[in-house]
Design a protein around this motif. Structure first.
Motif, PDB file in Angstrom:
ATOM      1  N   ARG A   8       0.840  -1.190   0.000  1.00 47.44           N
ATOM      2  CA  ARG A   8       0.000   0.000   0.000  1.00 47.44           C
ATOM      3  C   ARG A   8       0.876   1.241   0.000  1.00 47.44           C
ATOM      4  O   ARG A   8       2.027   1.209   0.390  1.00 47.44           O
ATOM      5  CB  ARG A   8      -0.896   0.021   1.244  1.00 47.44           C
ATOM      6  CG  ARG A   8      -1.992  -1.013   1.182  1.00 47.44           C
ATOM      7  CD  ARG A   8      -2.953  -0.949   2.345  1.00 47.44           C
ATOM      8  NE  ARG A   8      -3.430   0.393   2.603  1.00 47.44           N
ATOM      9  CZ  ARG A   8      -3.758   0.842   3.816  1.00 47.44           C
ATOM     10  NH1 ARG A   8      -3.665   0.063   4.867  1.00 47.44           N
ATOM     11  NH2 ARG A   8      -4.188   2.069   3.980  1.00 47.44           N
ATOM     12  N   ASP A   9       0.285   2.339  -0.386  1.00 47.03           N
ATOM     13  CA  ASP A   9       0.970   3.627  -0.419  1.00 47.03           C
ATOM     14  C   ASP A   9       1.257   4.084   1.013  1.00 47.03           C
ATOM     15  O   ASP A   9       0.344   4.218   1.829  1.00 47.03           O
ATOM     16  CB  ASP A   9       0.059   4.628  -1.149  1.00 47.03           C
ATOM     17  CG  ASP A   9       0.674   5.990  -1.308  1.00 47.03           C
ATOM     18  OD1 ASP A   9       1.595   6.356  -0.547  1.00 47.03           O
ATOM     19  OD2 ASP A   9       0.225   6.715  -2.192  1.00 47.03           O
ATOM     20  N   TYR A  11       2.081   6.941   2.124  1.00 43.35           N
ATOM     21  CA  TYR A  11       1.428   8.214   2.425  1.00 43.35           C
ATOM     22  C   TYR A  11      -0.020   7.974   2.834  1.00 43.35           C
ATOM     23  O   TYR A  11      -0.533   8.601   3.763  1.00 43.35           O
ATOM     24  CB  TYR A  11       1.494   9.160   1.222  1.00 43.35           C
ATOM     25  CG  TYR A  11       2.906   9.593   0.889  1.00 43.35           C
ATOM     26  CD1 TYR A  11       3.527  10.612   1.609  1.00 43.35           C
ATOM     27  CD2 TYR A  11       3.621   8.985  -0.136  1.00 43.35           C
ATOM     28  CE1 TYR A  11       4.819  11.009   1.315  1.00 43.35           C
ATOM     29  CE2 TYR A  11       4.912   9.382  -0.446  1.00 43.35           C
ATOM     30  CZ  TYR A  11       5.514  10.391   0.289  1.00 43.35           C
ATOM     31  OH  TYR A  11       6.792  10.784   0.002  1.00 43.35           O
ATOM     32  N   GLU A  12      -0.669   7.052   2.154  1.00 41.09           N
ATOM     33  CA  GLU A  12      -2.057   6.696   2.471  1.00 41.09           C
ATOM     34  C   GLU A  12      -2.147   6.055   3.858  1.00 41.09           C
ATOM     35  O   GLU A  12      -3.048   6.361   4.631  1.00 41.09           O
ATOM     36  CB  GLU A  12      -2.587   5.729   1.416  1.00 41.09           C
ATOM     37  CG  GLU A  12      -4.014   5.281   1.638  1.00 41.09           C
ATOM     38  CD  GLU A  12      -4.442   4.246   0.620  1.00 41.09           C
ATOM     39  OE1 GLU A  12      -5.092   3.262   1.036  1.00 41.09           O
ATOM     40  OE2 GLU A  12      -4.127   4.403  -0.580  1.00 41.09           O
ATOM     41  N   LYS A  18       1.654  13.788  -0.062  1.00 42.01           N
ATOM     42  CA  LYS A  18       2.996  13.502  -0.557  1.00 42.01           C
ATOM     43  C   LYS A  18       3.960  14.667  -0.318  1.00 42.01           C
ATOM     44  O   LYS A  18       5.169  14.500  -0.417  1.00 42.01           O
ATOM     45  CB  LYS A  18       2.943  13.118  -2.029  1.00 42.01           C
ATOM     46  CG  LYS A  18       2.296  11.758  -2.225  1.00 42.01           C
ATOM     47  CD  LYS A  18       2.050  11.436  -3.669  1.00 42.01           C
ATOM     48  CE  LYS A  18       1.464  10.067  -3.892  1.00 42.01           C
ATOM     49  NZ  LYS A  18       0.314   9.696  -3.117  1.00 42.01           N
ATOM     50  N   ASP A  67       9.976   7.388  -3.119  1.00 39.90           N
ATOM     51  CA  ASP A  67       9.275   8.236  -4.081  1.00 39.90           C
ATOM     52  C   ASP A  67       9.701   7.915  -5.518  1.00 39.90           C
ATOM     53  O   ASP A  67       8.868   7.895  -6.417  1.00 39.90           O
ATOM     54  CB  ASP A  67       9.500   9.719  -3.783  1.00 39.90           C
ATOM     55  CG  ASP A  67       8.741  10.204  -2.563  1.00 39.90           C
ATOM     56  OD1 ASP A  67       7.810   9.502  -2.111  1.00 39.90           O
ATOM     57  OD2 ASP A  67       9.071  11.298  -2.067  1.00 39.90           O
ATOM     58  N   VAL A  70       7.998   4.250  -6.245  1.00 41.96           N
ATOM     59  CA  VAL A  70       6.558   4.021  -6.144  1.00 41.96           C
ATOM     60  C   VAL A  70       5.707   5.171  -6.655  1.00 41.96           C
ATOM     61  O   VAL A  70       4.769   4.963  -7.409  1.00 41.96           O
ATOM     62  CB  VAL A  70       6.167   3.710  -4.680  1.00 41.96           C
ATOM     63  CG1 VAL A  70       4.681   3.495  -4.549  1.00 41.96           C
ATOM     64  CG2 VAL A  70       6.930   2.493  -4.199  1.00 41.96           C
ATOM     65  N   VAL A  71       6.004   6.365  -6.224  1.00 42.17           N
ATOM     66  CA  VAL A  71       5.144   7.502  -6.527  1.00 42.17           C
ATOM     67  C   VAL A  71       5.396   7.968  -7.948  1.00 42.17           C
ATOM     68  O   VAL A  71       6.518   8.242  -8.336  1.00 42.17           O
ATOM     69  CB  VAL A  71       5.387   8.650  -5.521  1.00 42.17           C
ATOM     70  CG1 VAL A  71       4.527   9.840  -5.851  1.00 42.17           C
ATOM     71  CG2 VAL A  71       5.119   8.157  -4.112  1.00 42.17           C
TER      72      VAL A  71
END
Length: 72
Positions: A8-9, A11-12, A18, A67, A70-71
């Motif tokens: 999972r993210d 940040y979430e 972000k 980052d 993934v981002v």
């Protein structure tokens, strides 16, 4: 995503944007950790996931690597 990447993210998981600063990340972790901690009959798996997210996002180098991976 490979199996070594988070499911999972992060940040979430922490509930931050972000662009969140270090203090925002720390505050979000502390708030969520107190509810999930085993001493409060919390969810151990969720606490471990939260801890992993905090470990990465609170460290500038690890966060930059995350980052980049993934981002988008």
């Amino acid at each position: 995503m490979s199996s070594s990447e988070p499911k999972r993210d992060y940040y979430e998981i922490l509930g931050v944007s972000k662009t969140a600063g270090k203090e925002d990340i720390k505050a979000a972790f502390r708030s969520k950790a107190s509810a999930l901690h085993a001493n409060k009959q919390g969810d151990e798996a969720a606490f471990k996931e939260l801890s992993s997210a905090y470990e990465v996002l609170s460290d500038a180098k690890k966060r930059a690597d995350y980052d980049r991976q993934v981002v988008k």
